[in-house]
Design a protein around this motif. Structure first.
Motif, short mmCIF file in Angstrom:
data_model
loop_
_atom_site.label_atom_id
_atom_site.label_comp_id
_atom_site.label_asym_id
_atom_site.label_seq_id
_atom_site.Cartn_x
_atom_site.Cartn_y
_atom_site.Cartn_z
N LEU A 249 0.79 -1.08 -0.11
CA LEU A 249 0.11 0.08 0.01
C LEU A 249 0.81 1.17 0.22
O LEU A 249 0.69 2.48 -0.37
CB LEU A 249 -1.14 0.10 1.09
CG LEU A 249 -2.13 -1.04 1.11
CD1 LEU A 249 -2.86 -1.08 2.48
CD2 LEU A 249 -3.02 -0.88 -0.10
N ALA A 250 2.18 1.13 0.55
CA ALA A 250 2.92 2.50 0.67
C ALA A 250 3.34 2.64 -0.79
O ALA A 250 3.74 4.02 -0.89
CB ALA A 250 3.98 1.91 1.30
N GLN A 251 3.38 2.00 -1.68
CA GLN A 251 3.70 2.52 -3.22
C GLN A 251 2.29 2.80 -3.88
O GLN A 251 2.04 3.72 -4.69
CB GLN A 251 4.62 1.78 -3.89
CG GLN A 251 5.78 1.51 -3.13
CD GLN A 251 6.55 2.72 -3.06
OE1 GLN A 251 6.80 3.42 -3.94
NE2 GLN A 251 7.23 3.03 -1.87
N ALA A 252 0.97 1.97 -3.55
CA ALA A 252 -0.22 2.18 -4.32
C ALA A 252 -0.53 3.44 -4.15
O ALA A 252 -1.32 4.14 -4.89
CB ALA A 252 -0.83 1.08 -3.61
N GLU A 253 -0.12 4.03 -2.83
CA GLU A 253 -0.99 5.27 -2.53
C GLU A 253 -0.46 6.45 -3.45
O GLU A 253 -0.88 7.72 -3.45
CB GLU A 253 -0.90 5.55 -0.99
CG GLU A 253 0.57 6.37 -0.86
CD GLU A 253 0.79 6.91 0.59
OE1 GLU A 253 -0.39 7.08 1.12
OE2 GLU A 253 1.74 7.42 0.89
N HIS A 254 0.92 6.25 -4.11
CA HIS A 254 1.37 7.38 -5.02
C HIS A 254 0.43 7.68 -6.07
O HIS A 254 0.46 8.85 -6.69
CB HIS A 254 2.68 6.92 -5.53
CG HIS A 254 3.91 7.20 -4.80
ND1 HIS A 254 4.30 8.34 -4.15
CD2 HIS A 254 4.68 6.32 -4.05
CE1 HIS A 254 5.33 8.26 -3.53
NE2 HIS A 254 5.32 6.87 -3.42
N ASP A 255 -0.08 6.76 -6.76
CA ASP A 255 -0.76 7.00 -8.01
C ASP A 255 -1.73 6.09 -8.49
O ASP A 255 -1.71 4.90 -8.33
CB ASP A 255 0.28 7.28 -9.00
CG ASP A 255 -0.05 7.73 -10.62
OD1 ASP A 255 -1.24 7.38 -10.87
OD2 ASP A 255 0.69 8.63 -10.96
N GLY A 352 14.24 3.56 1.76
CA GLY A 352 14.83 4.18 0.41
C GLY A 352 14.23 5.44 -0.03
O GLY A 352 14.79 6.53 -0.51
N ASP A 353 12.73 5.61 0.14
CA ASP A 353 12.06 6.47 -0.45
C ASP A 353 12.37 7.92 0.23
O ASP A 353 12.44 9.09 -0.49
CB ASP A 353 10.63 6.13 -0.09
CG ASP A 353 9.85 5.66 -1.20
OD1 ASP A 353 10.50 5.17 -2.14
OD2 ASP A 353 8.66 5.24 -1.12
N LYS A 354 12.37 7.89 1.45
CA LYS A 354 12.66 8.95 2.37
C LYS A 354 13.84 9.58 3.01
O LYS A 354 13.76 10.51 3.42
CB LYS A 354 11.32 9.07 3.51
CG LYS A 354 10.15 8.69 2.93
CD LYS A 354 9.33 9.63 1.80
CE LYS A 354 8.23 8.89 1.25
NZ LYS A 354 7.57 9.82 0.09
N ALA A 355 14.46 8.35 3.35
CA ALA A 355 15.65 8.76 4.51
C ALA A 355 16.92 8.14 4.60
O ALA A 355 18.13 8.47 4.92
CB ALA A 355 14.99 8.85 5.86
ZN LIG Z 1 7.18 6.08 -2.25
#
Ligand SMILES: [Zn+2]
Ligand SMILES: NC(=O)c1ccc[n+]([C@@H]2O[C@H](COP(=O)([O-])OP(=O)(O)OC[C@H]3O[C@@H](n4cnc5c(N)ncnc54)[C@H](O)[C@@H]3O)[C@@H](O)[C@H]2O)c1
Ligand SMILES: N[C@H](CO)Cc1c[nH]c[nH+]1
Length: 438
Positions: A249-255, A352-355
């Motif tokens: 879900l953490a990637q599904a929420e992008h788009d 990796g996405d954020k920090a």
């Molecule tokens: Zn992300």
């Protein structure tokens, strides 16, 4: 493949960019090329519903962005920038030029030099991605790019979201422009009255941004196609379905176009993850986007064994590959098509996405078959050089001349032969043997 079962399959799994998007982007780029700033103002009004007097962000706006953030908020952004800088500085240590004498008097080498200017696109249509500036601006500066310009779209108040603007400034952008999507890419490719044209454009974005990069390639360099987010979780029976669902879900929420994929050797994990997803949608503030992404593009594949699961993962050539198996490192050498790999339960994609410091700008649309993500190398050119002595030239000239003779490239042949020594006895036996006859 006969030894896999799809419990859920996307209806339209085509990764081709829609013809309508291609046409719409072509019109936008032509407009920017022909009409410069005037087009940027019109298109910003049309797509972002914003009127700005100046495309370039002023010092005052940047100062206001600093002030709008708390100390803790600034510290979190500074931390990401610092981690990304350290990782990419280390990367630079592993990029080297060389010069070597390959035969007597034949000196060949390469130098690695930065492009003069780069344009970083920072996505911000749906969510103003605050870690994104670190990912495209910091490595450019670490690589030594003299001029780095950056574009991000306006928010409702007409300027770049403060945390994103602060991050763009702190990451080291020399000029910042408030313009988004395909028009931003066009402005950095062709230059306008306000926007400085650059040599190479980098950074991710939505399908319009990505298509624009594809179309300006050739006129400028681009990094690669970095579109809507993709994640593939490769799980065995030891994986925790609750965590697997959370990370999908953490990637599904992008788009709505994001692609969340589960490949597992365990039918139980597959079924429980699907139940978990249903349970977890409701707690998300981004539920609508995540649900659309999962419903349209989500896939669940059960593989008979781990080797098959690895083959399936390589076939997907996915952007983010998260390996949640008992011994993830055992699979590392067999996995070779991915943008970035996340090993084990404690290494979710969000780090990796954020920090954490690795780059989150990564190839999508199966581009991982032939490219990795942004590195310092994205901003570097490898330039070769050669210098031969008279002896070195005497060794190479007969070989070069023989190739020319075979091709019929006569001027080339004369150029090579002009480097032959007057006294043939100075040639090696082998060179004398192959030397073209007069
Ligand atoms: Zn992300
Ligand atoms: N692959 C990667 O490395 C990576 C990294 C970060 C983000 N991303 C992806 O970037 C995307 C960001 O999407 P976004 O929408 O927030 O960002 P964006 O900033 O790329 O695009 C926003 C702009 O799109 C334009 N636009 C919107 N609708 C349009 C239309 N109908 N026609 C023409 N132009 C239009 C508007 O001008 C708007 O300013 C997400 O899909 C995310 O997954 C990818
Ligand atoms: N997921 C990252 C920001 O949260 C960026 C990204 C990569 N690919 C798609 N999006």
């Amino acid at each position: 493949m006969s030894d896999v079962t799809y419990l859920k399959e996307a209806e339209d799994a085509s990764l081709e960019i829609d013809q309508e998007v291609t046409e719409a982007v072509r019109e936008i780029l032509d407009d920017v090329r022909e009409n410069g700033d005037d087009a940027l103002h019109r298109l910003t009004q049309k797509f972002d519903d914003i009127e700005r007097e100046e495309i370039q962000v002023s010092e005052e706006e940047i100062e206001q962005a600093h002030e709008a953030l708390t100390e803790d908020e600034r510290a979190a952004i500074d931390n990401t920038i610092e981690n990304v800088r350290e990782f990419h500085e280390e990367q630079l240590q592993h990029v080297e030029g060389f010069e070597k004498e390959f035969e007597e008097g034949v000196n060949l080498g390469q130098r690695v030099v930065p492009v003069e200017s780069a344009g970083a696109y920072v996505p911000g249509g749906r969510h103003p991605l605050v870690a994104a500036p670190a990912m495209s601006i910091v490595p450019a500066k670490v690589a030594g790019v003299e001029e780095v310009v950056a574009c991000a779209p306006p928010q409702e108040n007409g300027t770049i979201q403060p945390a994103q603007l602060y991050a763009m400034d702190q990451a080291g952008a020399d000029r910042i422009y408030c313009v988004g999507g395909a028009q931003a890419i066009g402005s950095m490719a062709y230059g306008t009255e306000s926007v400085t044209g650059v040599d190479k454009i980098v950074g991710p974005g939505n399908i319009f941004t990505v298509e624009a990069k594809r179309q300006v390639f050739g006129h400028v360099g681009i990094d690669f196609l970095a579109g809507p987010s993709e994640v593939l979780v490769l799980a065995d029976e030891t994986a925790d379905p609750e965590l697997v669902a959370t990370d999908l879900l953490a990637q599904a929420e992008h788009d709505p176009m994001a692609r969340p994929i589960l490949v597992t050797t365990s039918r139980d994990v597959a079924e429980e993850t699907q139940e978990e997803l249903e349970a977890q949608f409701g707690r998300l503030r981004t539920e609508d986007t995540a649900r659309e992404s999962w419903d349209n593009n989500g896939e669940v594949v059960v593989a008979d064994d781990v080797d098959t699961a690895v083959d399936v993962a390589n076939d997907y050539a996915i952007e983010h590959l998260q390996v949640m198996t008992e011994n993830p490192r055992d699979l590392m050498d067999d996995l070779y098509n991915y943008g970035s790999m996340f090993l084990g339960d404690h290494s979710p994609v969000v780090f990796g996405d954020k920090a954490v410091g690795t780059n989150h700008s990564l190839p999508t649309l199966e581009v991982a078959r032939y490219s990795g993500g942004i590195t310092v190398g994205t901003y570097l050119k490898t330039l070769t050089h050669q210098q031969l002595t008279a002896e070195g030239a005497a060794t190479i000239a007969p070989w070069a001349a023989k190739i020319c003779e075979l091709e019929g490239t006569h001027a080339h042949q004369l150029s090579a032969e002009a480097r032959l020594p007057d006294d043939e006895s100075e040639l090696s036996e082998e060179a004398q043997r192959i030397k073209p006859s007069d």
